[in-house]
Design a protein around this motif. Sequence first.
Motif, PDB file in Angstrom:
ATOM      1  N   HIS A 235      43.177  -3.147  -9.018  1.00 45.74           N
ATOM      2  CA  HIS A 235      43.181  -3.555 -10.417  1.00 45.74           C
ATOM      3  C   HIS A 235      42.611  -2.434 -11.275  1.00 45.74           C
ATOM      4  N   ASN A 236      43.067  -2.365 -12.508  1.00 43.96           N
ATOM      5  CA  ASN A 236      42.619  -1.307 -13.417  1.00 43.96           C
ATOM      6  C   ASN A 236      41.113  -1.328 -13.619  1.00 43.96           C
ATOM      7  N   ALA A 237      40.525  -2.489 -13.698  1.00 47.13           N
ATOM      8  CA  ALA A 237      39.078  -2.586 -13.900  1.00 47.13           C
ATOM      9  C   ALA A 237      38.334  -1.975 -12.713  1.00 47.13           C
ATOM     10  N   ASP A 238      38.820  -2.235 -11.495  1.00 45.49           N
ATOM     11  CA  ASP A 238      38.201  -1.665 -10.300  1.00 45.49           C
ATOM     12  C   ASP A 238      38.293  -0.145 -10.329  1.00 45.49           C
ATOM     13  N   LEU A 239      39.451   0.344 -10.699  1.00 46.36           N
ATOM     14  CA  LEU A 239      39.660   1.777 -10.766  1.00 46.36           C
ATOM     15  C   LEU A 239      38.760   2.412 -11.809  1.00 46.36           C
ATOM     16  N   ALA A 240      38.644   1.783 -12.959  1.00 43.60           N
ATOM     17  CA  ALA A 240      37.793   2.302 -14.039  1.00 43.60           C
ATOM     18  C   ALA A 240      36.343   2.376 -13.574  1.00 43.60           C
ATOM     19  N   ASN A 241      35.882   1.369 -12.847  1.00 46.79           N
ATOM     20  CA  ASN A 241      34.502   1.369 -12.354  1.00 46.79           C
ATOM     21  C   ASN A 241      34.262   2.500 -11.370  1.00 46.79           C
ATOM     22  N   VAL A 242      35.205   2.735 -10.493  1.00 47.15           N
ATOM     23  CA  VAL A 242      35.066   3.803  -9.506  1.00 47.15           C
ATOM     24  C   VAL A 242      35.075   5.162 -10.188  1.00 47.15           C
TER      25      VAL A 242
ATOM     26  N   SER B  26      34.463   5.936 -13.314  1.00 41.78           N
ATOM     27  CA  SER B  26      33.447   6.179 -14.342  1.00 41.78           C
ATOM     28  C   SER B  26      32.253   6.938 -13.771  1.00 41.78           C
ATOM     29  N   GLY B  27      31.966   6.763 -12.500  1.00 40.49           N
ATOM     30  CA  GLY B  27      30.858   7.466 -11.876  1.00 40.49           C
ATOM     31  C   GLY B  27      31.237   8.827 -11.325  1.00 40.49           C
ATOM     32  N   ALA B  28      32.517   9.115 -11.292  1.00 41.40           N
ATOM     33  CA  ALA B  28      32.997  10.385 -10.737  1.00 41.40           C
ATOM     34  C   ALA B  28      33.056  11.443 -11.824  1.00 41.40           C
ATOM     35  N   SER B  29      32.807  12.687 -11.433  1.00 44.37           N
ATOM     36  CA  SER B  29      32.877  13.789 -12.376  1.00 44.37           C
ATOM     37  C   SER B  29      33.579  14.963 -11.715  1.00 44.37           C
ATOM     38  N   ASP B  30      34.476  15.583 -12.460  1.00 39.47           N
ATOM     39  CA  ASP B  30      35.167  16.758 -11.946  1.00 39.47           C
ATOM     40  C   ASP B  30      34.343  18.019 -12.165  1.00 39.47           C
ATOM     41  N   VAL B  31      33.259  17.894 -12.905  1.00 39.00           N
ATOM     42  CA  VAL B  31      32.452  19.054 -13.275  1.00 39.00           C
ATOM     43  C   VAL B  31      31.124  19.008 -12.528  1.00 39.00           C
TER      44      VAL B  31
END
Length: 84
Positions: free
Chosen positions: A37-44, A46-51
């Motif tokens: 689900h989009n909400a699950d993906l957004a939660n995952v 949101s904590g990730a950073s490419d930088v």
Amino acid sequence: MKITPSNKGLNGLSQTQAQAPKTQAAKTAKPQGPAIHNADLANVLSGASDVDMAKVNEVRQAISQGQLALDPDKLADAILALHR
């Protein structure tokens, strides 16, 4: 020479024959694996950073202290390679 209308396509199949397999496949297709689900993906994400902020801060400090030596030719080559 008389031209008569035909419902045959370029491949010799009628339009209904050509569409039948697609329609049948669409009816029998079922999702595979767990539902995402989009909400699950957004939660995952949101904590990730490419930088890598630690590395960014390290480079900033090196620049401000004049410790970072840049080779303009190597930099230009790297930029060009990135866009190829």
